[in-house]
Design an enzyme around this catalytic site. Structure first.
Site, short mmCIF file in Angstrom:
data_model
loop_
_atom_site.label_atom_id
_atom_site.label_comp_id
_atom_site.label_asym_id
_atom_site.label_seq_id
_atom_site.Cartn_x
_atom_site.Cartn_y
_atom_site.Cartn_z
N ILE A 127 99.20 -16.51 49.80
CA ILE A 127 100.44 -16.87 49.19
C ILE A 127 101.32 -16.03 49.14
CG2 ILE A 127 99.54 -15.91 46.99
CD1 ILE A 127 100.42 -18.80 45.77
N ASP A 143 89.90 -10.17 48.47
CA ASP A 143 89.95 -10.42 49.88
C ASP A 143 89.06 -11.76 50.20
OD1 ASP A 143 90.05 -8.16 52.34
OD2 ASP A 143 88.90 -9.83 52.50
N LEU A 144 89.76 -12.38 51.17
CA LEU A 144 89.27 -13.60 51.63
C LEU A 144 87.66 -13.45 52.12
CD1 LEU A 144 90.50 -16.78 52.16
CD2 LEU A 144 90.70 -15.88 54.75
N ALA A 152 95.46 -17.70 54.71
CA ALA A 152 95.34 -16.35 54.88
C ALA A 152 94.53 -16.26 56.00
CB ALA A 152 94.47 -15.85 53.68
N SER A 195 96.82 -13.02 61.22
CA SER A 195 97.72 -14.20 61.74
C SER A 195 98.62 -13.60 63.20
CB SER A 195 99.00 -14.43 60.72
OG SER A 195 99.80 -13.21 60.37
N SER A 222 96.17 -23.31 64.58
CA SER A 222 97.40 -22.65 65.63
C SER A 222 97.36 -23.35 67.10
CB SER A 222 97.09 -21.12 65.64
OG SER A 222 97.78 -20.68 66.54
N GLU A 265 97.27 -21.54 69.32
CA GLU A 265 96.60 -20.58 70.03
C GLU A 265 95.34 -20.98 70.39
OE1 GLU A 265 97.61 -17.89 71.57
OE2 GLU A 265 99.56 -17.65 70.91
N TYR A 324 92.22 -14.13 68.20
CA TYR A 324 92.89 -14.94 67.31
C TYR A 324 92.58 -16.42 67.69
CZ TYR A 324 96.79 -17.15 64.67
OH TYR A 324 97.54 -18.13 63.91
P1 NAP Z 1 101.61 -14.18 57.19
O1 NAP Z 1 102.85 -14.20 56.92
O2 NAP Z 1 101.04 -13.04 58.13
O3 NAP Z 1 100.62 -14.61 56.22
C1 NAP Z 1 99.24 -14.42 56.12
C2 NAP Z 1 98.57 -13.88 54.71
O4 NAP Z 1 97.26 -13.60 54.81
C3 NAP Z 1 99.23 -12.49 54.42
O5 NAP Z 1 99.79 -12.58 53.09
C4 NAP Z 1 97.97 -11.67 54.25
O6 NAP Z 1 98.13 -10.65 53.09
C5 NAP Z 1 97.05 -12.70 53.99
N1 NAP Z 1 95.60 -11.91 54.18
C6 NAP Z 1 95.19 -11.34 55.40
N2 NAP Z 1 94.09 -10.97 55.47
C7 NAP Z 1 93.51 -11.14 54.31
C8 NAP Z 1 92.31 -11.06 53.63
N3 NAP Z 1 91.18 -10.58 54.23
N4 NAP Z 1 92.27 -11.41 52.29
C9 NAP Z 1 93.29 -12.02 51.67
N5 NAP Z 1 94.32 -12.12 52.22
C10 NAP Z 1 94.77 -11.70 53.54
O7 NAP Z 1 101.14 -15.54 58.13
P2 NAP Z 1 102.09 -16.96 58.23
O8 NAP Z 1 103.02 -16.83 59.16
O9 NAP Z 1 102.56 -17.35 56.69
O10 NAP Z 1 100.95 -17.96 58.52
C11 NAP Z 1 100.16 -18.68 57.75
C12 NAP Z 1 99.01 -19.20 58.55
O11 NAP Z 1 99.17 -19.96 59.53
C13 NAP Z 1 98.14 -18.19 59.24
O12 NAP Z 1 96.63 -18.48 59.04
C14 NAP Z 1 98.54 -18.01 60.61
O13 NAP Z 1 97.59 -17.65 61.32
C15 NAP Z 1 98.71 -19.60 60.58
N6 NAP Z 1 99.72 -19.80 61.69
C16 NAP Z 1 101.07 -19.42 61.82
C17 NAP Z 1 101.92 -19.43 62.73
C18 NAP Z 1 103.20 -19.03 62.63
O14 NAP Z 1 104.03 -19.03 63.60
N7 NAP Z 1 103.99 -18.39 61.45
C19 NAP Z 1 101.62 -20.34 63.86
C20 NAP Z 1 100.21 -20.87 63.94
C21 NAP Z 1 99.42 -20.67 62.93
P3 NAP Z 1 98.59 -9.25 53.36
O15 NAP Z 1 99.86 -9.37 54.22
O16 NAP Z 1 98.76 -8.53 52.09
O17 NAP Z 1 97.30 -8.59 54.16
#
Ligand code: NAP
Length: 337
Positions: A9, A62-63, A85, A88, A133, A135, A160
């Site tokens: 979040i 943690d997730l 989460a 990413s 994704s 990917e 990933y």
């Molecule tokens: P983001 O800004 O990196 O957010 C991911 C969140 O997950 C961060 O707040 C992070 O917290 C949290 N997280 C990571 N490891 C964790 C853990 N072990 N336990 C609890 N929380 C954890 O990513 P986003 O851009 O919002 O993307 C959201 C989702 O869409 C992700 O799953 C990403 O892979 C997917 N996605 C994104 C894109 C894109 O272009 N943005 C494209 C394809 C897919 P911390 O920062 O505190 O570690």
């Protein structure tokens, strides 16, 4: 009022999604890896904002902590679980593939199973939305001009993508089991909330720093890599529509238009009002990734037809918004020439 539990979040998408759901009157709970920083006094230009009175309840953990998550789900009893989460970034997944598999793959599927158990225990439907994704498709063998759809074979080429593919396929397994479980297959999407580790934000922040006299050069890896870049709040709107849609499915969320990293650089300098920028950009071979898919373009026809979703912000505009935000952060305003 419906109740959502959103992991990630405090991330880019999680923060926008929480705002979008709160604005629609949802009760929002979220998982954050660490306590969230105080929100900015006012949102950056072009950003949506939640109504002042509404706030999400953040659970810090943690997730991969299964007992903790089971307890939170039992307390919250959400109508929908949205899993955002994870590790990413592709680069981070190469740095620690096992951790990526644990968090982005196994923990996602564990949360899916916990959500299923919650539904079965209480006899109430709980919807699931997984952030999948582009990917997961790796380097698809497509004809010229052909874009990725939900039917493109899944064949990831980095840790990933492999971890995301596991969670994506598991979502389909639980859907077949009778759960209202969907995925949004997200292509790259950006905003001023994108972390600086991503090339897009690195570009806009560095261009702003050059304008402000705080940096001399922009150093990049492969400038030819082409991606389908959209505006993050648009992609969050697709998530909301997928949550509210009564038929669970997989939905590609993309603009259908590819631009290169070089195009992004040009648009960023244009957004900052700099015309003569070629000498300000350098290439560092050490920044070139192993197995970087050349081009990833998505066909969002299904999301358009079934969810009524279309992107609203084009490439140049999204880059300009990010540059304007980063300039504003450094106390600089763009002046028209
Ligand atoms: P983001 O800004 O990196 O957010 C991911 C969140 O997950 C961060 O707040 C992070 O917290 C949290 N997280 C990571 N490891 C964790 C853990 N072990 N336990 C609890 N929380 C954890 O990513 P986003 O851009 O919002 O993307 C959201 C989702 O869409 C992700 O799953 C990403 O892979 C997917 N996605 C994104 C894109 C894109 O272009 N943005 C494209 C394809 C897919 P911390 O920062 O505190 O570690």
């Amino acid at each position: 009022m419906a109740r959502a539990f959103v992991t990630g979040i405090t991330g880019q998408d999680g923060s926008y999604l929480a705002e979008a759901l709160l604005d629609r009157g949802w009760e929002v709970h979220g998982l954050a890896a660490s306590p969230p920083a105080s929100p900015p006094a006012s949102p950056p230009a072009g950003m949506p904002s939640a109504s002042a009175s509404a706030q999400a309840t953040v659970h810090v953990g943690d997730l991969t902590d299964t007992p903790f998550l089971a307890g939170v789900l039992e307390d919250v009893r959400p109508d929908v679980v949205v899993n955002l989460a994870g590790i990413s970034s592709v680069a981070a997944s190469w740095a620690d593939p096992v951790r990526c598999a644990e968090v982005t793959g196994l923990a996602a599927v564990t949360l899916l199973e916990l959500t299923w158990q919650l539904q079965q225990r209480h006899g109430i439907p709980v919807r699931w939305l997984q952030a999948s994704s582009a990917e997961i498709f790796g380097q698809p063998n497509l004809a010229a001009g052909e874009a990725i759809t939900e039917r493109t074979p899944i064949a990831p080429v980095n840790p990933y993508g492999a971890a995301k593919a596991f969670a994506h396929l598991a979502t389909g397994v639980y859907r077949a089991r009778g759960m209202q479980a969907s995925t949004v297959i997200l292509f790259n999407h950006e905003s001023p909330r994108r972390p600086h580790a991503f090339v897009t934000r690195k570009i806009t922040a560095t261009v702003a720093a050059i304008v402000a006299g705080r940096a001399d050069k922009l150093v990049l890896g492969n400038r030819d890599a082409r991606r389908d870049w959209g505006w993050a709040p648009d992609y969050v709107e697709a998530m909301v529509r997928a949550i509210e849609h009564d038929r669970a499915d997989d939905f590609v969320v993309a603009t259908g238009v590819a631009h290169s990293v070089g195009d992004f650089v040009a648009a960023a300098f244009a957004g900052a009002g700099i015309r003569d920028w070629e000498g300000l950009v350098e290439t560092d071979p050490a920044l070139v990734r192993p197995a970087d898919p050349g081009v990833l373009v998505g066909d969002a026809s299904k999301a358009r037809a079934e969810l009524g979703w279309t992107p609203t912000v084009g490439f140049e505009e999204l880059v300009a918004r990010m540059v304007a935000h980063d300039l504003g952060h450094l106390g600089h305003l763009i002046t028209a020439d």
